[in-house]
Design an enzyme around this catalytic site. Structure first.
Site, PDB file in Angstrom:
ATOM      1  N   SER A  46      50.012  -3.654  17.652  1.00 30.41           N
ATOM      2  CA  SER A  46      49.318  -2.193  17.669  1.00 30.41           C
ATOM      3  C   SER A  46      48.007  -2.347  16.896  1.00 30.41           C
ATOM      4  O   SER A  46      47.915  -2.578  15.640  1.00 30.41           O
ATOM      5  CB  SER A  46      50.381  -1.385  17.017  1.00 30.41           C
ATOM      6  OG  SER A  46      49.516  -0.023  16.721  1.00 30.41           O
ATOM      7  N   GLY A  47      47.058  -2.015  17.419  1.00 33.55           N
ATOM      8  CA  GLY A  47      45.811  -1.735  17.168  1.00 33.55           C
ATOM      9  C   GLY A  47      45.781  -0.611  15.977  1.00 33.55           C
ATOM     10  O   GLY A  47      45.060  -0.835  14.887  1.00 33.55           O
ATOM     11  N   LEU A  48      46.445   0.164  16.304  1.00 34.07           N
ATOM     12  CA  LEU A  48      46.540   1.475  15.134  1.00 34.07           C
ATOM     13  C   LEU A  48      47.133   0.967  13.801  1.00 34.07           C
ATOM     14  O   LEU A  48      46.442   1.099  12.674  1.00 34.07           O
ATOM     15  CB  LEU A  48      47.303   2.607  15.755  1.00 34.07           C
ATOM     16  CG  LEU A  48      47.752   3.559  14.649  1.00 34.07           C
ATOM     17  CD1 LEU A  48      46.453   4.441  14.149  1.00 34.07           C
ATOM     18  CD2 LEU A  48      48.588   4.779  15.238  1.00 34.07           C
ATOM     19  N   ASP A  61      41.165   3.355  13.412  1.00 34.48           N
ATOM     20  CA  ASP A  61      41.497   2.538  14.746  1.00 34.48           C
ATOM     21  C   ASP A  61      40.282   2.808  15.751  1.00 34.48           C
ATOM     22  O   ASP A  61      40.378   3.647  16.515  1.00 34.48           O
ATOM     23  CB  ASP A  61      42.839   2.892  15.116  1.00 34.48           C
ATOM     24  CG  ASP A  61      43.212   2.218  16.628  1.00 34.48           C
ATOM     25  OD1 ASP A  61      42.599   1.322  16.786  1.00 34.48           O
ATOM     26  OD2 ASP A  61      44.020   3.111  17.419  1.00 34.48           O
ATOM     27  N   ASP A  70      47.767  -5.174  21.964  1.00 36.35           N
ATOM     28  CA  ASP A  70      47.080  -4.276  22.288  1.00 36.35           C
ATOM     29  C   ASP A  70      45.393  -4.785  21.924  1.00 36.35           C
ATOM     30  O   ASP A  70      45.232  -5.024  20.822  1.00 36.35           O
ATOM     31  CB  ASP A  70      47.245  -3.068  21.157  1.00 36.35           C
ATOM     32  CG  ASP A  70      46.212  -2.104  21.135  1.00 36.35           C
ATOM     33  OD1 ASP A  70      45.241  -1.860  22.000  1.00 36.35           O
ATOM     34  OD2 ASP A  70      46.432  -0.975  20.230  1.00 36.35           O
ATOM     35  N   ASP A 127      42.695  -2.997  22.728  1.00 32.19           N
ATOM     36  CA  ASP A 127      41.579  -1.927  23.178  1.00 32.19           C
ATOM     37  C   ASP A 127      40.907  -2.102  23.984  1.00 32.19           C
ATOM     38  O   ASP A 127      41.762  -2.250  25.447  1.00 32.19           O
ATOM     39  CB  ASP A 127      40.738  -2.095  21.696  1.00 32.19           C
ATOM     40  CG  ASP A 127      41.410  -1.832  20.338  1.00 32.19           C
ATOM     41  OD1 ASP A 127      42.396  -1.204  20.293  1.00 32.19           O
ATOM     42  OD2 ASP A 127      40.792  -2.403  19.425  1.00 32.19           O
ATOM     43  N   GLU A 146      42.551  -1.261  27.654  1.00 30.96           N
ATOM     44  CA  GLU A 146      42.229   0.221  28.126  1.00 30.96           C
ATOM     45  C   GLU A 146      40.923   0.327  28.654  1.00 30.96           C
ATOM     46  O   GLU A 146      39.909  -0.183  28.177  1.00 30.96           O
ATOM     47  CB  GLU A 146      42.485   1.095  27.097  1.00 30.96           C
ATOM     48  CG  GLU A 146      41.654   0.839  25.797  1.00 30.96           C
ATOM     49  CD  GLU A 146      42.339   1.609  24.699  1.00 30.96           C
ATOM     50  OE1 GLU A 146      43.231   1.229  24.208  1.00 30.96           O
ATOM     51  OE2 GLU A 146      41.579   2.381  24.080  1.00 30.96           O
ATOM     52  N   LYS A 159      36.040   1.974  21.361  1.00 30.68           N
ATOM     53  CA  LYS A 159      37.134   2.803  21.523  1.00 30.68           C
ATOM     54  C   LYS A 159      37.378   3.367  20.209  1.00 30.68           C
ATOM     55  O   LYS A 159      37.005   3.193  19.037  1.00 30.68           O
ATOM     56  CB  LYS A 159      38.273   2.285  22.052  1.00 30.68           C
ATOM     57  CG  LYS A 159      39.355   1.141  21.039  1.00 30.68           C
ATOM     58  CD  LYS A 159      40.001   1.456  20.051  1.00 30.68           C
ATOM     59  CE  LYS A 159      41.077   2.411  20.181  1.00 30.68           C
ATOM     60  NZ  LYS A 159      42.172   2.094  20.825  1.00 30.68           N
ATOM     61  N   ASN A 214      40.691   5.780  18.896  1.00 31.16           N
ATOM     62  CA  ASN A 214      42.207   5.866  18.885  1.00 31.16           C
ATOM     63  C   ASN A 214      42.719   7.322  19.764  1.00 31.16           C
ATOM     64  O   ASN A 214      41.651   8.330  19.709  1.00 31.16           O
ATOM     65  CB  ASN A 214      43.015   6.319  17.427  1.00 31.16           C
ATOM     66  CG  ASN A 214      44.562   6.345  17.784  1.00 31.16           C
ATOM     67  OD1 ASN A 214      44.929   7.544  17.859  1.00 31.16           O
ATOM     68  ND2 ASN A 214      45.351   5.337  17.749  1.00 31.16           N
ATOM     69  N   SER A 215      43.332   7.053  20.803  1.00 26.64           N
ATOM     70  CA  SER A 215      43.721   8.195  21.796  1.00 26.64           C
ATOM     71  C   SER A 215      44.152   9.428  21.393  1.00 26.64           C
ATOM     72  O   SER A 215      43.912  10.365  21.983  1.00 26.64           O
ATOM     73  CB  SER A 215      44.611   7.865  22.968  1.00 26.64           C
ATOM     74  OG  SER A 215      44.132   6.302  23.452  1.00 26.64           O
ATOM     75  N   ARG A 239      45.820  -0.204  31.090  1.00 26.55           N
ATOM     76  CA  ARG A 239      46.081   0.793  30.361  1.00 26.55           C
ATOM     77  C   ARG A 239      45.295   2.052  30.875  1.00 26.55           C
ATOM     78  O   ARG A 239      43.853   1.763  30.757  1.00 26.55           O
ATOM     79  CB  ARG A 239      46.002   0.705  28.726  1.00 26.55           C
ATOM     80  CG  ARG A 239      46.166   2.053  28.091  1.00 26.55           C
ATOM     81  CD  ARG A 239      46.454   1.818  26.764  1.00 26.55           C
ATOM     82  NE  ARG A 239      46.025   3.110  25.748  1.00 26.55           N
ATOM     83  CZ  ARG A 239      46.194   3.006  24.384  1.00 26.55           C
ATOM     84  NH1 ARG A 239      46.688   1.800  24.013  1.00 26.55           N
ATOM     85  NH2 ARG A 239      45.774   3.719  23.752  1.00 26.55           N
ATOM     86  N   HIS A 297      48.775   6.732  29.355  1.00 25.82           N
ATOM     87  CA  HIS A 297      48.961   7.133  28.004  1.00 25.82           C
ATOM     88  C   HIS A 297      48.734   8.571  28.377  1.00 25.82           C
ATOM     89  O   HIS A 297      47.962   9.135  29.150  1.00 25.82           O
ATOM     90  CB  HIS A 297      47.895   6.500  27.303  1.00 25.82           C
ATOM     91  CG  HIS A 297      48.305   6.650  25.994  1.00 25.82           C
ATOM     92  ND1 HIS A 297      49.314   7.083  25.325  1.00 25.82           N
ATOM     93  CD2 HIS A 297      47.425   6.422  24.725  1.00 25.82           C
ATOM     94  CE1 HIS A 297      49.626   6.898  24.001  1.00 25.82           C
ATOM     95  NE2 HIS A 297      48.280   6.741  23.627  1.00 25.82           N
TER      96      HIS A 297
HETATM   97  C1  SPV Z   1      48.181   1.556  19.411  1.00 25.00           C
HETATM   98  O1  SPV Z   1      49.367   1.248  18.928  1.00 25.00           O
HETATM   99  O2  SPV Z   1      47.197   1.060  18.781  1.00 25.00           O
HETATM  100  C2  SPV Z   1      47.973   2.086  20.576  1.00 25.00           C
HETATM  101  C3  SPV Z   1      48.832   3.319  21.123  1.00 25.00           C
HETATM  102  O3  SPV Z   1      47.092   1.769  20.992  1.00 25.00           O
HETATM  103  S1  SPV Z   1      47.945   4.641  20.568  1.00 25.00           S
HETATM  104  O4  SPV Z   1      47.865   4.842  19.305  1.00 25.00           O
HETATM  105  O5  SPV Z   1      48.883   5.768  20.943  1.00 25.00           O
HETATM  106  O6  SPV Z   1      46.838   4.633  21.248  1.00 25.00           O
HETATM  107 MG    MG Z   2      45.522   0.937  20.251  1.00 24.71          MG
END
Ligand code: SPV
Ligand code: MG
Length: 313
Positions: free
Chosen positions: A59-61, A71, A98, A100, A127, A133, A135-136, A169, A200
């Site tokens: 996970s990037g986060l 992130d 992930d 990004d 994505e 990017k 974080n979403s 994504r 997402h």
């Molecule tokens: C992550 O886990 O870094 C993701 C999922 O990309 S989210 O944080 O929902 O974008």
């Molecule tokens: Mg991410």
């Protein structure tokens, strides 16, 4: 070479496929919903594997949070790659990374795919947002990349990889572009060569991902990340025809809460006595480190060495 501490058979069941990518592909194509757990270091990947998850999500986060930075593409590709490769080296469970928005343009994506594949990563997920990017779940710039740019990245990834899964994504729902745009892009990414789609959503209910799955007429497995619509169950997702759910950050969030609570109480109480019962015993750490295996291999090779030396006398 990976260290298989787990016993899971993967979503496909039966004999595991030969490569990490093969196992990820099988999990995505299995009749039952595959489950991925987010991780940011080898220890958390081993916990996910031991709990029986089919896939580890790099996970990037989580990786950026563990590094204490947002992130938002603050970490560079080699840092994300090192983290993902650390997970892949620690578990047999396939790692989906992930990546990004691919760390730049098509040239960055090509370099990224070669680099991740060389380090044993089963799949990469990119994505359709612009670099850098965000974080979403953060309000702010969630603008989509132009469709032609992102389709080119997917085609570049698909043609570069030898044995790795490429996930496209879709961030159209996150960016407020709507369902038609998500579906239009899904079709193009499929033609570009994606192996799976991730749709997402940041809604508190799963209705829009359900609507996407019902309207999508293509053949690709569809992945969801039920972070905000956390009431949804595996059974519902499976019945709706999803291939995989990624629980992207729950392990990190639980550990932050647990650490904060224990640290506060140790400061307050002036002793660790009251928290001791809630702590993992040291033995659990030794097992997660594979200490018993290390001592066993040491005994084995030291005694083999002695035998070889004695035979020479
Ligand atoms: C992550 O886990 O870094 C993701 C999922 O990309 S989210 O944080 O929902 O974008
Ligand atoms: Mg991410």
């Amino acid at each position: 070479m990976t260290d298989n501490g787990g016993t899971g058979t993967g979503a496909a069941g039966g004999e595991p496929a030969a490569t990490a990518a093969g196992r990820l592909r099988a999990a995505l194509r299995a009749p039952r919903l595959a489950r991925a757990m987010g991780a940011h270091n080898p220890l958390s990947a081993r916990l996910a594997e031991e709990a029986g998850f089919d896939v580890v999500w790099s996970s990037g986060l989580e990786i950026s949070a563990a590094a204490g930075v947002p992130d938002a593409n603050i970490l560079a590709m080699p840092e994300c790659l090192d983290a993902a490769a650390g997970l892949a080296a620690a578990v047999r469970t396939p790692v989906l990374a992930d990546c990004d928005s691919g760390f730049g343009n098509v040239n960055n994506v090509i370099h990224m795919v070669r680099s991740y594949e060389a380090r044993g990563i089963a799949g990469v997920c990119i994505e359709d947002k612009r670099f850098p990017k965000l974080n979403s779940f953060i309000e702010g710039n969630q603008d989509l990349a132009p469709l032609d740019d992102f389709a080119g990245k997917i085609r570049a990834a698909a043609e570069t990889r030898e044995d790795m899964v490429v996930v496209a994504r879709l961030e159209a729902l996150i960016s407020g572009q709507g369902m038609d745009e998500a579906l239009r892009r899904a079709e193009v990414y499929e033609r570009a060569g994606a192996d799976a789609l991730l749709i997402h959503s940041k809604r508190k209910d799963p209705e829009e991902v359900f609507a996407f799955r019902a309207a999508y007429r293509g053949d690709l497995p569809v992945i969801v990340v039920p972070t905000t619509y956390n009431q949804v169950t595996v059974t519902e997702l499976e019945q709706r025809g999803f291939a995989m759910a990624i629980y992207a950050n729950q392990a990190l969030r639980s550990s932050i809460r647990a650490m904060r609570d224990v640290l506060t109480r140790i400061m307050r109480d002036g002793t660790t006595r009251h928290v001791e019962a809630e702590l993992a015993p040291l033995k659990e750490i030794f097992d997660l480190q594979r200490m018993p295996q290390m001592l066993e291999q040491q005994d084995r090779y030291e005694s083999l060495g002695r035998e070889l030396a004695e035979a020479a006398q």
